[in-house]
Design a protein around this motif. Structure first.
Motif, short mmCIF file in Angstrom:
data_model
loop_
_atom_site.label_atom_id
_atom_site.label_comp_id
_atom_site.label_asym_id
_atom_site.label_seq_id
_atom_site.Cartn_x
_atom_site.Cartn_y
_atom_site.Cartn_z
N LYS A 1 -9.94 -6.78 -5.53
CA LYS A 1 -9.70 -8.22 -6.06
C LYS A 1 -8.52 -8.69 -5.70
CE LYS A 1 -12.46 -6.49 -10.00
NZ LYS A 1 -12.67 -6.21 -11.52
N SER A 2 -8.17 -10.02 -5.57
CA SER A 2 -6.79 -10.51 -5.32
C SER A 2 -6.50 -11.23 -6.49
CB SER A 2 -7.26 -11.86 -4.22
OG SER A 2 -7.82 -11.16 -3.25
N TYR B 1 -5.60 -1.05 -7.86
CA TYR B 1 -5.37 -0.99 -6.36
C TYR B 1 -4.80 0.21 -5.96
CZ TYR B 1 -3.25 -2.04 -1.65
OH TYR B 1 -2.37 -1.72 -0.41
N ASP C 1 -3.77 -9.70 -13.61
CA ASP C 1 -3.17 -9.17 -12.24
C ASP C 1 -2.91 -7.74 -12.55
OD1 ASP C 1 -3.35 -11.60 -11.23
OD2 ASP C 1 -1.27 -12.16 -11.39
N LEU D 1 -3.91 -7.09 -0.58
CA LEU D 1 -4.31 -7.87 -1.91
C LEU D 1 -4.65 -9.22 -1.67
CD1 LEU D 1 -1.88 -6.24 -4.28
CD2 LEU D 1 -4.35 -6.04 -4.05
N ARG D 2 -3.90 -9.85 -0.63
CA ARG D 2 -4.28 -11.47 -0.13
C ARG D 2 -5.64 -11.64 0.39
NH1 ARG D 2 0.53 -12.45 2.93
NH2 ARG D 2 -0.58 -12.09 5.04
N ASP D 3 -6.19 -10.65 1.18
CA ASP D 3 -7.32 -10.70 2.00
C ASP D 3 -8.34 -10.23 1.18
OD1 ASP D 3 -5.92 -11.73 3.97
OD2 ASP D 3 -5.66 -9.82 5.19
N GLY D 4 -8.28 -9.57 0.19
CA GLY D 4 -9.35 -8.91 -0.75
C GLY D 4 -10.05 -7.81 -0.21
#
Length: 388
Positions: free
Chosen positions: A308-309, A365, A358, A295-298
């Protein structure tokens, strides 16, 4: 008029630390929830000092080589194992340590959760044997926290005098040739930040009320930490930034490195809280790290699916918090083994900071990645349950 450094007397009592770095720990240190680095790793510091025959800068407890070994870990000639305090590029640690051996201050810069405070504390512990000369930066940090304050009872009774002066941690470090720390420098108001300019450039702290000054003695230096991701950040002036040598602490390069960091810290924290050993839940630790990194890196770990981050940083420090909370759940409300259901709620809280945007990102995700991943069915069910 310069004041002899011996005349600057600390007004607060610090736990005594002996020349051998392993003695003098206060009786309550063993019961502390989070002992200072010089207490928690006193045995390692003592072993390093005993075998360290390399040149040491003035008033340093260890040589630069030994300080780097303390942070990065290693095995000493007598077989003593030094545990790693920082897992990352060796050159970054070497540059940081070398900076402290010069007259330049050190600025540790990085996104939240990259161990800036952790590295700062351990550097001060290894160099000076004392990591407690600390100024915690906030939006309300006053100038007195960096310079000095006054004992107003003494001030009203006798007027400005040395007895009425209350030295800051920075002033004490200057007088004693120690390492001072300033945490979250960019959260401090800009006019208060600039109080450091004279200290770092001239190595002197004027006391105009007394017509005196305190000159820094050899061994003094300062470590500051900062990040530019959080709200409420005050950019450093160019004049102040020039006084620092900036070292950027990166996020862990690989998933394996991040899993290693998380498991080590969780194990340390868990021992102080009497929680189950982290190795019992290594599969869940790896899952938490994988979710955070993707999630951080997308993008997923295999690079096939773009993501999506969310708005949060999803740092290594947050992963440590999620796993520690999961271990506490497993210990007190489970069978002591870390499972998917123990970390699911923590992950949800870390990912979903903005309840609207979010939550959509998290649901996408879960359905597009977690649901289809082999061996993750229990994790998917646990996350769906807490997300409902």
């Amino acid at each position: 008029m310069s004041v002899p450094v011996a005349s600057v007397e600390p007004t607060t009592v610090r736990p005594p630390v002996s020349e051998g770095l392993g003695e003098g720990v206060s009786e309550s240190a063993g019961e502390a929830l989070r002992p200072h680095a010089e207490h928690a790793f006193a045995a390692e510091l003592t072993a390093l000092a005993a075998q360290d025959d390399r040149p040491r800068p003035a008033r340093w407890r260890l040589s630069p080589w030994a300080v780097a070994t303390y942070l990065l870990g290693g095995t000493l000639p007598d077989g003593t194992v030094i545990t790693p305090k920082y897992v990352g590029p060796r050159r970054i640690v070497e540059v940081a340590v070398t900076t402290l051996a010069t007259d330049r201050a050190l600025l540790l810069l990085g996104v939240p959760g990259t161990a800036k405070t952790w590295v700062s504390e351990h550097l001060a512990a290894a160099v000076s044997g004392d990591s407690t000369l600390l100024v915690q930066g906030t939006a309300g940090t006053p100038e007195e926290a960096i310079r000095y304050g006054w004992n107003y009872a003494q001030l009203l009774a006798h007027g400005p005098s040395r007895d009425a002066l209350v030295p800051s941690p920075v002033m004490r470090a200057m007088a004693e040739g120690m390492t001072a720390r300033v945490e979250e420098l960019t959260r401090i108001p800009a006019d208060v930040q600039d109080t450091l300019i004279t200290i770092l450039s001239e190595k002197v702290l004027p006391i105009p009320e007394l017509g005196q000054e305190v000159q820094a003695v050899r061994g003094f230096n300062l470590i500051a930490t900062a990040n530019d991701r959080d709200r409420g950040v005050n950019e450093l002036s160019s004049a102040l930034r020039r006084r620092f040598n900036t070292v950027v602490l990166p996020l862990p390069e690989s998933a394996d490195a991040e899993v290693d960091i998380v498991s080590r810290r969780v194990d340390q924290i868990g021992r102080s809280l009497d929680l189950p050993a982290a190795p019992e839940g290594m599969d869940e630790i790896r899952r938490v790290v994988t979710v955070f990194r993707e999630l951080r890196d997308g993008v997923t770990a295999d690079g096939r699916t773009k993501l999506k981050s969310p708005s949060g940083t999803l740092s290594t420090a947050e992963a440590i918090s999620v796993v520690t909370g999961g271990l506490a759940l497993a210990a007190h409300f489970g069978d002591g083994v870390l499972r998917a259901s123990d970390v699911a709620a923590g992950i949800l809280g870390a990912v979903v900071r903005d309840p609207a945007a979010d939550r959509v990102i998290w649901q996408e995700y879960l359905e597009a990645v977690v649901r289809e991943r082999d061996g993750w069915k229990d994790f998917y069910r646990a996350c769906r349950e807490v997300s409902a």
